[in-house]
Design an enzyme around this catalytic site. Structure first.
Site, PDB file in Angstrom:
ATOM      1  N   GLY A  48       0.754  -1.239   0.000  1.00 21.13           N
ATOM      2  CA  GLY A  48       0.000   0.000   0.000  1.00 21.13           C
ATOM      3  C   GLY A  48       0.783   1.286   0.000  1.00 21.13           C
ATOM      4  O   GLY A  48       0.359   2.267  -0.598  1.00 21.13           O
ATOM      5  N   ASP A 104       0.836   3.496   4.328  1.00 24.29           N
ATOM      6  CA  ASP A 104      -0.256   4.133   3.605  1.00 24.29           C
ATOM      7  C   ASP A 104      -1.326   4.624   4.574  1.00 24.29           C
ATOM      8  O   ASP A 104      -1.829   5.730   4.462  1.00 24.29           O
ATOM      9  CB  ASP A 104      -0.860   3.201   2.550  1.00 24.29           C
ATOM     10  CG  ASP A 104      -1.311   1.848   3.091  1.00 24.29           C
ATOM     11  OD1 ASP A 104      -1.046   1.536   4.274  1.00 24.29           O
ATOM     12  OD2 ASP A 104      -1.919   1.081   2.319  1.00 24.29           O
ATOM     13  N   ASP A 107      -4.330   2.486  11.307  1.00 22.25           N
ATOM     14  CA  ASP A 107      -5.613   2.443  12.014  1.00 22.25           C
ATOM     15  C   ASP A 107      -5.430   1.815  13.387  1.00 22.25           C
ATOM     16  O   ASP A 107      -5.211   2.525  14.347  1.00 22.25           O
ATOM     17  CB  ASP A 107      -6.725   1.807  11.168  1.00 22.25           C
ATOM     18  CG  ASP A 107      -6.316   0.519  10.481  1.00 22.25           C
ATOM     19  OD1 ASP A 107      -5.481  -0.231  11.014  1.00 22.25           O
ATOM     20  OD2 ASP A 107      -6.844   0.247   9.404  1.00 22.25           O
ATOM     21  N   PHE A 157     -13.916   2.996   5.068  1.00 22.42           N
ATOM     22  CA  PHE A 157     -13.019   2.207   4.234  1.00 22.42           C
ATOM     23  C   PHE A 157     -12.660   3.046   3.012  1.00 22.42           C
ATOM     24  O   PHE A 157     -13.531   3.646   2.389  1.00 22.42           O
ATOM     25  CB  PHE A 157     -13.684   0.894   3.807  1.00 22.42           C
ATOM     26  CG  PHE A 157     -12.787  -0.007   3.017  1.00 22.42           C
ATOM     27  CD1 PHE A 157     -11.759  -0.687   3.639  1.00 22.42           C
ATOM     28  CD2 PHE A 157     -12.955  -0.147   1.649  1.00 22.42           C
ATOM     29  CE1 PHE A 157     -10.909  -1.517   2.906  1.00 22.42           C
ATOM     30  CE2 PHE A 157     -12.113  -0.967   0.910  1.00 22.42           C
ATOM     31  CZ  PHE A 157     -11.095  -1.658   1.546  1.00 22.42           C
ATOM     32  N   VAL A 158     -11.359   3.107   2.677  1.00 20.17           N
ATOM     33  CA  VAL A 158     -10.898   3.936   1.568  1.00 20.17           C
ATOM     34  C   VAL A 158     -10.054   3.141   0.580  1.00 20.17           C
ATOM     35  O   VAL A 158      -9.419   2.139   0.951  1.00 20.17           O
ATOM     36  CB  VAL A 158     -10.083   5.151   2.074  1.00 20.17           C
ATOM     37  CG1 VAL A 158     -10.977   6.149   2.776  1.00 20.17           C
ATOM     38  CG2 VAL A 158      -8.945   4.733   2.983  1.00 20.17           C
ATOM     39  N   ASP A 164      -5.888  -0.423  -1.391  1.00 18.94           N
ATOM     40  CA  ASP A 164      -6.584  -1.365  -2.267  1.00 18.94           C
ATOM     41  C   ASP A 164      -7.836  -1.967  -1.648  1.00 18.94           C
ATOM     42  O   ASP A 164      -8.085  -1.838  -0.450  1.00 18.94           O
ATOM     43  CB  ASP A 164      -5.640  -2.499  -2.643  1.00 18.94           C
ATOM     44  CG  ASP A 164      -5.405  -3.471  -1.500  1.00 18.94           C
ATOM     45  OD1 ASP A 164      -5.602  -4.687  -1.680  1.00 18.94           O
ATOM     46  OD2 ASP A 164      -5.019  -3.021  -0.397  1.00 18.94           O
ATOM     47  N   ARG A 170      -5.503   0.360  -6.440  1.00 20.97           N
ATOM     48  CA  ARG A 170      -4.307   1.061  -5.986  1.00 20.97           C
ATOM     49  C   ARG A 170      -3.905   2.177  -6.947  1.00 20.97           C
ATOM     50  O   ARG A 170      -3.287   3.157  -6.563  1.00 20.97           O
ATOM     51  CB  ARG A 170      -3.122   0.100  -5.852  1.00 20.97           C
ATOM     52  CG  ARG A 170      -3.244  -0.897  -4.747  1.00 20.97           C
ATOM     53  CD  ARG A 170      -1.934  -1.676  -4.601  1.00 20.97           C
ATOM     54  NE  ARG A 170      -2.092  -2.885  -3.833  1.00 20.97           N
ATOM     55  CZ  ARG A 170      -2.108  -2.945  -2.504  1.00 20.97           C
ATOM     56  NH1 ARG A 170      -2.007  -1.836  -1.808  1.00 20.97           N
ATOM     57  NH2 ARG A 170      -2.236  -4.090  -1.882  1.00 20.97           N
TER      58      ARG A 170
END
Length: 180
Positions: A48, A104, A107, A157-158, A164, A170
């Site tokens: 990521g 990336d 969390d 969620f992104v 991805d 991506r």
């Protein structure tokens, strides 16, 4: 606002390429200032972080740096598995080096926490974390809070800009949030 469909879900553009570029430059400026006269080793967490790392490294000013990669996995679909699998271990020595982990998104902090522990055991001189996105409400490990943050995000969620959905999306130049 732009929307896209990915794997049966609708996503709405959240951060434009222009905003991403500003966020990356802000992180690069802080790192450039903090590491003036030093030669940090950037440990890029694949897959990521490769897009963010590429832009970040090119935006640095006045510092000499080195780069290595590691690959770990803690996600399946849209959820964290709660475990961390190391797929590609570090390829360079971190002993007595100033290390910057490049992520990336941070969390729960599981990945960062484990990497920091590994780097400490390998006798890194110092360890800091740079991330494009940070979910402060999801952080379970306070010692995993990033030092350099491009943008804070809620629990959505992104995808895009290296992030991805089961390996896809991506390559999107913007970051998209799932539309509820």
């Amino acid at each position: 606002m732009k929307t896209i469909n990915e794997q049966g879900y609708t996503f709405q553009e959240w951060l434009s390429p222009e905003q991403i570029a500003k966020d990356v430059q802000q992180v690069a400026d802080r790192i450039s200032e903090d590491y003036k006269g030093k030669e940090p080793l950037f440990v890029v967490v694949l897959n990521g972080a490769f897009v963010f790392a590429s832009d970040l490294l090119r935006a640095l000013k006045g510092i000499h740096c080195d780069v290595t990669f590691t690959r770990v996995s803690s996600y399946s679909g849209m959820a964290s598995t709660g475990t961390l699998d190391v797929i590609v271990p570090l390829q360079k020595s971190v002993k007595q080096r100033d290390v910057i982990i490049v992520e990336d998104i941070v969390d729960s902090g599981l990945t960062v926490n484990r990497l920091k522990a590994e780097l400490q055991a390998l006798e890194a001189n110092s360890i800091r974390v740079a991330t494009m996105l940070f979910k402060p409400n999801k952080l379970e490990r306070k010692d995993a809070k990033p030092d350099y943050i491009g943008h804070e995000i809620t629990d959505d969620f992104v995808i895009g800009y290296g992030l991805d959905f089961d390996g896809y999306a991506r390559n999107l130049p913007a970051i998209y949030k799932i539309k509820k």
